[in-house]
Design a protein around this motif. Structure first.
Motif, short mmCIF file in Angstrom:
data_model
loop_
_atom_site.label_atom_id
_atom_site.label_comp_id
_atom_site.label_asym_id
_atom_site.label_seq_id
_atom_site.Cartn_x
_atom_site.Cartn_y
_atom_site.Cartn_z
N ASN A 75 0.84 -1.19 0.00
CA ASN A 75 0.00 0.00 0.00
C ASN A 75 0.88 1.24 0.00
O ASN A 75 2.11 1.14 0.12
N HIS A 76 0.24 2.37 -0.13
CA HIS A 76 1.00 3.61 -0.31
C HIS A 76 1.87 3.91 0.90
O HIS A 76 3.05 4.22 0.76
N ALA A 77 1.30 3.76 2.08
CA ALA A 77 2.06 4.09 3.29
C ALA A 77 3.29 3.19 3.43
O ALA A 77 4.39 3.65 3.73
N GLY A 78 3.09 1.90 3.17
CA GLY A 78 4.19 0.96 3.31
C GLY A 78 5.30 1.25 2.33
O GLY A 78 6.48 1.24 2.68
N LEU A 79 4.92 1.51 1.09
CA LEU A 79 5.94 1.79 0.07
C LEU A 79 6.69 3.07 0.38
O LEU A 79 7.91 3.15 0.21
N THR A 80 5.95 4.08 0.84
CA THR A 80 6.62 5.33 1.20
C THR A 80 7.66 5.05 2.28
O THR A 80 8.81 5.49 2.19
N ALA A 81 7.25 4.27 3.29
CA ALA A 81 8.19 3.93 4.36
C ALA A 81 9.42 3.23 3.79
O ALA A 81 10.55 3.54 4.15
N SER A 82 9.18 2.29 2.87
CA SER A 82 10.29 1.55 2.25
C SER A 82 11.27 2.50 1.58
O SER A 82 12.47 2.40 1.76
N ILE A 83 10.72 3.38 0.77
CA ILE A 83 11.59 4.22 -0.05
C ILE A 83 12.32 5.22 0.84
O ILE A 83 13.51 5.48 0.64
N VAL A 84 11.61 5.76 1.83
CA VAL A 84 12.30 6.65 2.77
C VAL A 84 13.42 5.89 3.46
O VAL A 84 14.51 6.42 3.68
N HIS A 85 13.14 4.65 3.79
CA HIS A 85 14.17 3.88 4.49
C HIS A 85 15.35 3.59 3.58
O HIS A 85 16.49 3.53 4.04
N ILE A 86 15.09 3.39 2.30
CA ILE A 86 16.21 3.21 1.37
C ILE A 86 17.15 4.40 1.49
O ILE A 86 18.37 4.26 1.60
N PHE A 87 16.57 5.59 1.51
CA PHE A 87 17.37 6.81 1.60
C PHE A 87 18.06 6.93 2.95
O PHE A 87 19.28 7.11 3.04
#
Lengths: 496, 490, 119
Positions: free
Chosen positions: A328-340
């Protein structure tokens, strides 16, 4: 065509074309300077692109002016902009901070070749992030992989060699799996352009080859990304690589593989394969949870500093996968922020490790005992990086942990279990970071050891810049957040 | 200076002071101590300067930075926080005075680091006191934990580091493991983490989940030392005495109970929580801690460990008072924070003075010490009486309000707990007082000594006077805390 | 026949598995690399097979010949690149094996592993 339109291509071309030049440059400092200049140029371009993308500008480039989907297309959207920032930034920081470290670890006459391989690796990684063509991604992936095998094999410890061999075998198997998957899709759709693929898979009548392709691509890239339990190559490769190389690769190499994995699974397969989201979730969520628990546990018992951080990386990849597996959107956002954010934290930590390695004989825990007395600045930067890794507020790591827990809590009862896993793993992170800190601050140096001096100023400055970036992005998280949110919307936008 | 500037100054002064102390420490110890005192004095001036406005119903607020959309680092002064900040800043200067006597008297090492980190800890305390939302509070809560860790590990030997690890481990583990999820959860369901009169969770959460969230908060805030997360407090006894005073009276544990009170009053809201049966366990947990910790204290033979367990019990008094969920009891909780602070800091100062002058730490060694150290033991007696709750000491006032609240709620568990614990407190404090004054000193081990250094004695005399003074002059504090429950200025 | 009609794909699958098995099961580093090469070549075969159009010629367009049927040139181009990648990988792998032989005196996996164990 004006210059801005060429930026995306320059991003790759500058390091790629600098590489053969650098290989010929003598003396070695000139090679280093040219490499750093090329890398810094790429970094500057990445920043320009990221700022442009945030304002909603699209960056694309048709190679040789052949229009997509027939020609090879480069395209940068928010997601790739994040990756480009990480890749070029990590490379530039590692080069600036790692010059002295490379001097002590790589033979002088080989340094130009070493730096040439570095640039090829950089070009390959940037190429993956900027490319919009499945096969082109494969080629860039192999360029970057071959370059990183060479870089890691440069490590002075002989154990670097078997580690590289293992990495080479597993990496090549992963890439070949990916190639099989791409082949199957090409067979069914007749296109290699990602955007075009997405449109044409709809029209495919028999979906089973696509399903097989999804399996091959996901597993192959998971191998490259060291998704648990396919991470066997990573700990030793990071441990025995030259320290500067570890900084570079630990900050971005696995993330790039994750990037393509997410691209394929979300953009290409998600809306076309019925039930793909469920399969993706069921397949990856248990693995992610295992990764964050088991790898954190391994790190908590590890006595070699670099391998400890490497296991921590495996756990952090687990966090990223966990966010993605929520689909979902929230999870993916968290993922990508965490990549950074994880790149920032791990980069800082490995830079501090490079500083320690300049002055200490051993990077085992007993070797760094009491190091904080003689190297207070280095260890303080390590503490900042460690806090960010744990996710203490005021550091970048907190932002991603906040988003991840928020996303997971949105899942209802399952969310509570996942939060428990995240929390346990955070506590293990406290344990492994604190073991290092306590050893360095409160234990006496080993008997007979020569008192170490503080690391060279130029390395300290870079390490501290990275550490302060962790703090800066802990408060001003706007840039990574807005890009990640846009990227996530882009990936999820394809879901019905 | 307007109130907004004052808030920022109150936060900046300790941190700037820490820097100043670190720099001054390189030049001269006297200069460093001067820097400490000046910083402490400046902080008092700024913080106490805020009180008139808060009294008048003003709630000055300032927002620093928005780290994530909707989640900002912001400060807002309300009565609970005002009281806490006034208390901590007031006690800091006394504590600094004492530290100078103690640290010099015992020739401790790394004194610069000690004073600098002390200032940082105070800065974090101001942040906690003035925080306007859960995230800000959490941020400063962690800074407080991290900055006090080197203070606890000050001695640096194996045993100390081991105990400091327990301290840090438990506080960090509970805060990241339970407190942080609770904070995020609150933000998710309420859409905000701001401290608002009457709470923000009403209608957002139902049934057993309320009890669960409350549990995450109560055990996540390990600094409040509700059993079983109290272990760090006795472990932290390895610290130098001024640090123990900081932990027990000025900042750390107070930050814990302050956080819990604030969460109960401003996040849950006492009316909402009162209506939720799933939240009643907190009262029993706190009551159990009060009794159990008192019983453990009874069995201690080391003075500082005894005081530590006494603190565990007294903290749960505050938590229990807050959990009674009646306005009078909430006032009692806030007042007890102050009363206990005065009493406990006196007791610790006395224990430290005894150690500095006589190097004695065990109870049986204290026979007849009252004759050698009359000032110290007088102060100790006053502190002990306040712990028991005997007039004319501050402890009586707060117990009065907590009892009144308990009667209002017909809460017999709380009433019985208070009575039983008063008996237990008397049972472990009075023998010490008796021994110190009336028992004969052991001739064989007698060491010739008098009072501790002047600075230390002065400090403990001041706090003892405050303990008594608070019995007579508690009006302003009560007035202020009434606003918490009456809703003035919100 | 359906099965025989997919003859090339069967070869692809079998070769793929032979290569993969060698990579996993062999302890000798050279044999591992050989396995890896077979593994990769199998994939090349898959690409080449899919581009074949029945009755098609080489993809060279001759002027004046209408309705010319020719095989899809794209996979061939791709595989040309992939072969280059494969060759480089093998070369690099062999170079690493040479250096392992120089430093460890062996190219057997378990012997290398044992050499690094603290005795």
């Amino acid at each position: 065509m004006n210059l801005t339109e060429q930026l995306v291509a320059l991003q790759i071309v500058v390091p790629l074309l600098s590489a053969p030049v650098v290989a010929l440059l003598r003396p070695r400092w000139l090679a280093w300077a040219a490499t750093t200049a090329a890398s810094a140029t790429a970094f500057a371009i990445a920043i320009a692109i990221a700022l442009g993308v945030r304002e909603g500008r699209a960056f694309g480039y048709q190679m040789g002016s052949w229009p997509a989907p027939y020609g090879i297309e480069l395209a940068v959207d928010p997601f790739s902009a994040v990756l480009l920032l990480i890749i070029t930034g990590a490379s530039t920081f590692a080069l600036l901070g790692g010059r002295l470290s490379v001097d002590t670890q790589i033979e002088q006459q080989r340094q130009p070749l070493f730096y040439a391989a570095w640039l090829l690796g950089l070009a390959g990684l940037a190429g993956i992030a900027a490319s919009a063509d499945a096969f082109n991604i494969f080629v860039f992936m192999e360029i970057s992989s071959l370059a990183s095998y060479v870089l890691i094999a440069g490590g002075p410890d002989r154990r670097a060699l078997p580690s590289v061999f293992k990495y080479l075998i597993m990496g090549t198997v992963g890439a070949t799996f990916y190639l099989i998957g791409v082949g199957l899709i090409y067979m069914m759709t007749g296109t290699l352009n990602l955007a075009d693929m997405e449109l044409r898979i709809h029209e495919v009548g028999d979906q089973s080859p696509i399903l097989v392709a999804a399996g091959f691509i996901t597993v192959g890239l998971a191998l490259k990304a060291a998704v648990f339990p396919l991470h066997a190559w990573l700990p030793n490769a990071y441990t025995y690589a030259p320290h500067a190389v570890t900084v570079f690769l630990a900050a971005c190499a696995t993330k790039v593989a994750l990037y393509i994995l997410l691209r394929f699974d979300f953009v290409v397969f998600q809306q076309n394969l019925i039930g793909h989201d469920v399969k993706f979730s069921y397949f990856l969520m248990p693995l992610a949870v295992l990764a964050i628990l088991v790898a954190s546990g391994m790190a908590a018992f590890e006595r070699n500093l670099k391998r400890l951080l490497a296991y921590s990386s495996v756990a952090q990849i687990g966090y990223i996968m966990l966010g993605a597996s929520l689909v979902n959107h929230a999870g993916l956002t968290a993922s990508i922020v965490h990549i950074f954010n994880h790149s920032l934290a791990k980069g800082t930590l490995f830079l501090a490790v490079a500083c320690l390695a300049m002055r200490l004989d051993s990077l085992r825990l007993d070797g760094i005992a009491g190091a904080a007395r003689n190297m207070p600045w280095t260890m303080a930067a390590f503490v900042v990086g460690g806090l960010s890794l744990i996710g203490i507020p005021g550091t970048a790591g907190f932002i991603s942990k906040w988003y991840l827990i928020a996303a997971v809590l949105g899942e209802g009862p399952l969310g509570f279990l996942l939060v428990a896993a995240i929390v346990i793993s955070s506590l293990l992170a406290v344990v492994y970071v604190w073991r290092v800190v306590e050893t360095a601050y409160f234990q006496s140096p080993p008997d007979g050891a020569v008192p170490a001096r503080e690391a060279p100023p130029e390395m300290l400055i870079l390490t501290w810049t990275a550490a302060l970036l962790n703090v800066y992005f802990g408060f001003a998280s706007d840039l990574p957040l807005s890009l990640s949110s846009a990227a996530s919307a882009l990936l999820m936008g394809h879901l019905p | 200076m307007n109130a907004e500037t004052a808030i920022l100054a109150a936060l900046a002064i300790p941190f700037a002071g820490a820097l100043l102390i670190a720099l001054a420490g390189r030049i001269d110890p006297n200069l460093r101590e001067t820097a400490t005192m000046i910083t402490a004095a400046a902080l008092i001036w700024v913080v106490w300067g805020l009180t008139p406005e808060v009294f008048a119903g003003g709630r000055p607020a300032v927002s620093l930075v928005e780290i994530v959309p909707g989640i900002e680092i912001a400060f807002r002064v309300e009565p609970l926080g005002m009281l806490f900040a006034a208390l901590a800043s007031g006690l800091w200067i006394v504590n600094s005075l004492y530290s100078i006597g103690y640290m010099r008297g015992n020739r401790e090492q790394h004194q610069t680091r000690f004073y600098a980190l002390f200032a940082v800890a105070l800065g974090a305390t101001m942040g906690i006191a003035f925080s306007a939302n859960l995230l800000t509070l959490f941020l400063f809560y962690e800074i407080l934990t991290l900055s006090t860790y080197p203070l606890v590990a000050h001695k640096g030997d194996q045993k100390t580091v081991g105990s400091a690890r327990v301290y840090l481990g438990m506080l960090l583990a509970t805060s990241i493991g339970l407190f942080l999820p609770a904070v995020i959860w609150t933000y998710l369901i309420a859409g905000t983490g701001d401290f608002v009169q009457g709470g923000i969770l009403e209608g957002k959460l139902e049934g057993p989940l309320v009890g669960l969230l409350l549990g995450l908060f109560v055990y996540g805030v390990g600094k409040a030392a509700v059993m079983p997360v109290h272990r760090w407090l006795p472990a932290a006894m390895v610290a130098p005495t001024p640090v123990s005073a900081l932990l027990h009276a000025v900042a750390v544990v107070k930050a814990g109970v302050f956080t819990i009170t604030k969460v109960i009053v401003y996040v849950f809201g006492i009316d909402f929580l009162f209506a939720q049966p799933s939240s009643s366990w907190l009262l029993y947990a706190a009551a159990f801690t009060v009794i159990a910790a008192s019983v453990v204290a009874l069995r201690q033979s080391n003075l500082k460990r005894l005081l530590a367990y006494s603190t565990v019990a007294q903290l749960s008094y505050v938590v229990m008072a807050a959990a009674i969920l009646k306005p009078l009891a909430e006032i009692g909780a806030a007042i007890h924070m102050v009363a206990h602070a005065f009493g406990k800091i006196t007791l610790f100062f006395a224990a430290g003075a005894i150690y500095t002058a006589a190097k004695k730490t065990e109870l049986p060694e204290l026979r007849g010490i009252g004759r050698r150290m009359p000032w110290t033991m007088t102060a100790f007696t006053i502190g002990a009486l306040s712990m028991i709750g005997v007039p004319p000491t501050g402890g009586f006032v707060s117990k009065w309000y907590i009892l009144a609240g308990a009667f209002e709620a017909d809460n017999y568990v709380a009433i019985a707990t208070i009575i039983a614990s008063t008996a237990l407190n008397a049972a472990y404090f009075l023998p010490i007082v008796y021994m110190a004054w009336f028992a004969r000193e052991d001739e064989k081990t007698a060491v010739q000594h008098g009072e501790a250094p002047f600075a230390a004695v002065l400090a403990l005399t001041i706090t003892a006077a405050l303990t008594v003074g608070f019995f007579f002059l508690n009006g302003p504090a009560l007035e202020l805390e009434r606003q918490v429950v009456s809703g003035v200025g919100s | 026949m359906e099965l025989l009609g997919h003859y090339n794909y069967w070869v692809f699958a079998v070769a793929l598995m032979i290569g993969f098995y060698a990579v996993i099961a062999r302890g000798n580093l050279i044999k591992k690399l050989l396995g890896l090469s077979i593994f990769q070549s199998a994939v090349f075969l898959m690409y080449i097979t899919m581009d074949k159009v029945e009755g098609g010629t080489a993809p060279i367009i001759q002027p004046g010949v209408p309705d010319q049927i020719y095989s899809n040139p794209l996979p061939q181009v791709l595989i040309l690149t992939a072969i280059v990648v494969g060759v480089s990988t093998t070369a690099l792998g062999l170079a690493v094996v040479v250096r392992i032989k120089e430093t460890y005196g062996s190219i057997e996996e378990h012997e290398i592993y044992e050499a690094d164990q603290p005795s």
